[in-house]
Enzyme design. Structure first.
Site, PDB file in Angstrom:
ATOM      1  N   ALA A  74     -23.938  -7.458 -25.196  1.00  0.00           N
ATOM      2  CA  ALA A  74     -24.867  -6.320 -25.342  1.00  0.00           C
ATOM      3  C   ALA A  74     -24.191  -4.993 -25.020  1.00  0.00           C
ATOM      4  CB  ALA A  74     -26.067  -6.511 -24.418  1.00  0.00           C
ATOM      5  N   ALA A  75     -24.212  -4.096 -25.985  1.00  0.00           N
ATOM      6  CA  ALA A  75     -23.632  -2.763 -25.799  1.00  0.00           C
ATOM      7  C   ALA A  75     -23.936  -1.939 -27.029  1.00  0.00           C
ATOM      8  CB  ALA A  75     -22.109  -2.863 -25.626  1.00  0.00           C
ATOM      9  N   ASN A  92     -25.753   3.047 -21.071  1.00  0.00           N
ATOM     10  CA  ASN A  92     -26.063   1.705 -21.590  1.00  0.00           C
ATOM     11  C   ASN A  92     -24.938   0.702 -21.279  1.00  0.00           C
ATOM     12  OD1 ASN A  92     -28.035   0.114 -23.177  1.00  0.00           O
ATOM     13  ND2 ASN A  92     -26.299  -0.196 -24.536  1.00  0.00           N
ATOM     14  N   TYR A 141     -16.638   5.380 -26.136  1.00  0.00           N
ATOM     15  CA  TYR A 141     -16.912   3.946 -26.355  1.00  0.00           C
ATOM     16  C   TYR A 141     -15.799   3.095 -25.731  1.00  0.00           C
ATOM     17  CZ  TYR A 141     -16.912  -0.522 -28.823  1.00  0.00           C
ATOM     18  OH  TYR A 141     -16.858  -1.861 -29.121  1.00  0.00           O
ATOM     19  N   PHE A 169     -10.487  -6.979 -32.521  1.00  0.00           N
ATOM     20  CA  PHE A 169     -10.110  -5.977 -33.510  1.00  0.00           C
ATOM     21  C   PHE A 169     -11.324  -5.865 -34.456  1.00  0.00           C
ATOM     22  CE2 PHE A 169      -5.773  -4.561 -32.506  1.00  0.00           C
ATOM     23  CZ  PHE A 169      -5.689  -5.184 -31.273  1.00  0.00           C
ATOM     24  N   ARG A 219      -6.034  -1.802 -40.698  1.00  0.00           N
ATOM     25  CA  ARG A 219      -6.788  -2.475 -39.641  1.00  0.00           C
ATOM     26  C   ARG A 219      -6.624  -3.990 -39.753  1.00  0.00           C
ATOM     27  NH1 ARG A 219      -6.563   1.810 -38.072  1.00  0.00           N
ATOM     28  NH2 ARG A 219      -8.178   3.324 -37.567  1.00  0.00           N
TER      29      ARG A 219
HETATM   30  N1  LIG Z   1     -18.301  -5.278 -34.456  1.00  0.00           N
HETATM   31  C1  LIG Z   1     -17.032  -5.081 -34.097  1.00  0.00           C
HETATM   32  O1  LIG Z   1     -16.137  -4.955 -34.952  1.00  0.00           O
HETATM   33  C2  LIG Z   1     -16.644  -5.033 -32.636  1.00  0.00           C
HETATM   34  C3  LIG Z   1     -15.304  -4.785 -32.299  1.00  0.00           C
HETATM   35  C4  LIG Z   1     -14.942  -4.745 -30.951  1.00  0.00           C
HETATM   36  C5  LIG Z   1     -15.896  -4.987 -29.966  1.00  0.00           C
HETATM   37  N2  LIG Z   1     -17.198  -5.213 -30.317  1.00  0.00           N
HETATM   38  C6  LIG Z   1     -18.167  -5.448 -29.239  1.00  0.00           C
HETATM   39  O2  LIG Z   1     -18.851  -6.669 -29.501  1.00  0.00           O
HETATM   40  C7  LIG Z   1     -20.201  -6.596 -29.039  1.00  0.00           C
HETATM   41  C8  LIG Z   1     -21.147  -6.979 -30.151  1.00  0.00           C
HETATM   42  O3  LIG Z   1     -20.926  -6.130 -31.276  1.00  0.00           O
HETATM   43  P1  LIG Z   1     -21.852  -6.233 -32.565  1.00  0.00           P
HETATM   44  O4  LIG Z   1     -21.082  -5.654 -33.699  1.00  0.00           O
HETATM   45  O5  LIG Z   1     -22.399  -7.609 -32.664  1.00  0.00           O
HETATM   46  O6  LIG Z   1     -22.999  -5.187 -32.149  1.00  0.00           O
HETATM   47  P2  LIG Z   1     -24.584  -5.242 -32.421  1.00  0.00           P
HETATM   48  O7  LIG Z   1     -25.088  -3.853 -32.259  1.00  0.00           O
HETATM   49  O8  LIG Z   1     -24.857  -5.950 -33.708  1.00  0.00           O
HETATM   50  O9  LIG Z   1     -25.132  -6.145 -31.228  1.00  0.00           O
HETATM   51  C9  LIG Z   1     -25.330  -5.649 -29.921  1.00  0.00           C
HETATM   52  C10 LIG Z   1     -26.645  -6.220 -29.408  1.00  0.00           C
HETATM   53  O10 LIG Z   1     -26.826  -5.803 -28.049  1.00  0.00           O
HETATM   54  C11 LIG Z   1     -28.189  -5.390 -27.872  1.00  0.00           C
HETATM   55  N3  LIG Z   1     -28.187  -4.427 -26.749  1.00  0.00           N
HETATM   56  C12 LIG Z   1     -27.535  -3.231 -26.676  1.00  0.00           C
HETATM   57  N4  LIG Z   1     -27.739  -2.676 -25.459  1.00  0.00           N
HETATM   58  C13 LIG Z   1     -28.518  -3.529 -24.751  1.00  0.00           C
HETATM   59  C14 LIG Z   1     -29.056  -3.519 -23.429  1.00  0.00           C
HETATM   60  N5  LIG Z   1     -28.837  -2.505 -22.592  1.00  0.00           N
HETATM   61  N6  LIG Z   1     -29.808  -4.574 -23.016  1.00  0.00           N
HETATM   62  C15 LIG Z   1     -30.053  -5.613 -23.858  1.00  0.00           C
HETATM   63  N7  LIG Z   1     -29.580  -5.681 -25.120  1.00  0.00           N
HETATM   64  C16 LIG Z   1     -28.814  -4.648 -25.560  1.00  0.00           C
HETATM   65  C17 LIG Z   1     -28.608  -4.798 -29.219  1.00  0.00           C
HETATM   66  O11 LIG Z   1     -29.999  -4.820 -29.408  1.00  0.00           O
HETATM   67  C18 LIG Z   1     -27.866  -5.726 -30.195  1.00  0.00           C
HETATM   68  O12 LIG Z   1     -28.652  -6.842 -30.559  1.00  0.00           O
HETATM   69  C19 LIG Z   1     -20.393  -5.179 -28.516  1.00  0.00           C
HETATM   70  O13 LIG Z   1     -20.222  -5.191 -27.109  1.00  0.00           O
HETATM   71  C20 LIG Z   1     -19.269  -4.397 -29.171  1.00  0.00           C
HETATM   72  O14 LIG Z   1     -18.869  -3.309 -28.383  1.00  0.00           O
HETATM   73  C21 LIG Z   1     -17.599  -5.242 -31.627  1.00  0.00           C
END
Ligand SMILES: NC(=O)c1ccc[n+]([C@@H]2O[C@H](COP(=O)([O-])OP(=O)(O)OC[C@H]3O[C@@H](n4cnc5c(N)ncnc54)[C@H](O)[C@@H]3O)[C@@H](O)[C@H]2O)c1
Length: 325
Positions: A74-75, A92, A141, A169, A219
């Protein structure tokens, strides 16, 4: 025992939740649905709608569900948004993340797999990037993720919290049932596929004067199911008594923006219009992982490293209508 998955209604969290269920693991999801979808989590999975910063709620979930480990997805995760609204990211991702860690440690949960990112490295000093590369994030971020890594290291020293920080990545692709539904969408592959479906006119390419083969940014794209698999291995590693560590997750292969667009033209058989614009602030020219540690420490073997296959899986998901709310 069960694993608490925060952010399990999001893109990577929902794929990983399914994958762990398929492996017979007990999983419980906590998500506030600010950026996720309730229907991305199967109805059989215990689901709590709430904030990770709600200590009382986290403490209750740990007791009710017999939690022994947490995967913390979650983030908020948009680089541009974090530059415009850093408070959103520190409140957050960091402030709520600290409450989560505190509630887990107090409740006796001392195994955490954390979603970190290559954005913690900042502008690369060498390619491929291994885990010993200096961490100097170029945006709030990246800092928000690095702060949590730092805090977990001190909690390990003081409270024996064991963690694996997985530095992803570019997550991409879809499983057969779950895929990427970000709103607004900022990631290249879903944008390219939206253009292929005429949902948007064109894809904007930011910068074609980088020191890369065709001038566009390079990338490392990693299939979301391979990411999910790495989380399952990281949990096993921690349950077997593994020491805290940070591990890159990428394929070690870089593709330029134009290579991705051309591959998507081939996969979809559609025309994809592009518009060239100038460079965007804070975009490094190359981000490619050295992922040998994931293979050596976790025994991780990506199954979907081929770019065309990654795009085809996302195309199938987009074409199935499941990506529409
Ligand atoms: N997508 C990418 O390419 C990528 C790359 C590097 C790191 N990440 C990390 O992976 C994780 C997931 O990414 P994603 O692409 O699935 O994002 P996403 O936005 O699809 O999923 C994040 C989920 O967290 C929930 N959320 C956010 N803040 C919250 C809180 N305070 N309490 C409860 N729920 C909360 C949101 O509702 C959402 O469902 C994140 O931490 C992101 O930083 C993603």
């Amino acid at each position: 025992m069960a694993t608490l998955i925060t952010g399990g209604a999001g893109y990577i969290g929902s794929v990983t939740t399914e994958l762990l269920r398929d492996r017979g693991e007990q999983v419980v999801v906590l998500d506030n649905l600010s950026r996720g979808y309730r229907d991305a989590v199967a109805p059989e999975v215990p689901f709590y709608e709430g904030n990770v910063g709600d200590r009382k709620l986290v403490t209750r979930i740990v007791k009710e569900q017999n939690i022994d480990a947490c995967i913390h997805f979650a983030a908020f995760a948009y680089v541009g948004e974090s530059v415009a609204h850093p408070a959103l990211y520190f409140e957050n991702n960091v402030a709520q993340g600290i409450q989560l860690l505190g509630a887990l440690v107090e409740s006796g949960v001392r195994r955490i797999v954390f979603s970190s990112t290559c954005a913690t490295y900042g502008e690369p000093q060498r390619i491929p990037i291994d885990e010993s590369h200096p961490q100097q994030p170029a945006n709030p971020y990246g800092w928000s993720k690095l702060f949590i890594e730092r805090i977990m290291a001190d909690y390990d020293a003081a409270y024996e919290l064991k963690f694996v920080a997985l530095r992803y990545f570019n997550a991409s692709g879809a499983s057969s049932t779950r895929g990427e539904r970000h709103e607004p969408e900022t990631h290249l592959i879903p944008l390219v596929l939206k253009a292929a479906k005429n949902e948007i006119d064109h894809v904007t390419v930011f910068g074609n004067d980088y020191p890369t083969t065709d001038g566009t940014c390079v990338r490392d794209y990693i299939h979301v199911s391979d990411l999910g698999g790495a989380h399952a291995l990281a949990l096993e590693y921690l349950r077997a008594g593994g020491a805290s560590t940070a591990i890159n997750l990428g394929n070690g292969q870089g593709y330029s923006v134009l290579e991705v667009i051309n591959a998507a033209r081939e996969v979809t058989g559609r025309d994809i219009a592009i518009e060239m614009q100038g460079r965007r602030a804070g975009d490094p020219s190359h981000l490619v992982a050295d992922s040998s540690k994931a293979r050596a420490v976790l025994g991780w073997q990506p199954q979907h490293a081929d770019l065309a296959g990654i795009i085809a899986s996302a195309w199938e998901w987009h074409s199935s209508g499941q990506s529409v709310d």
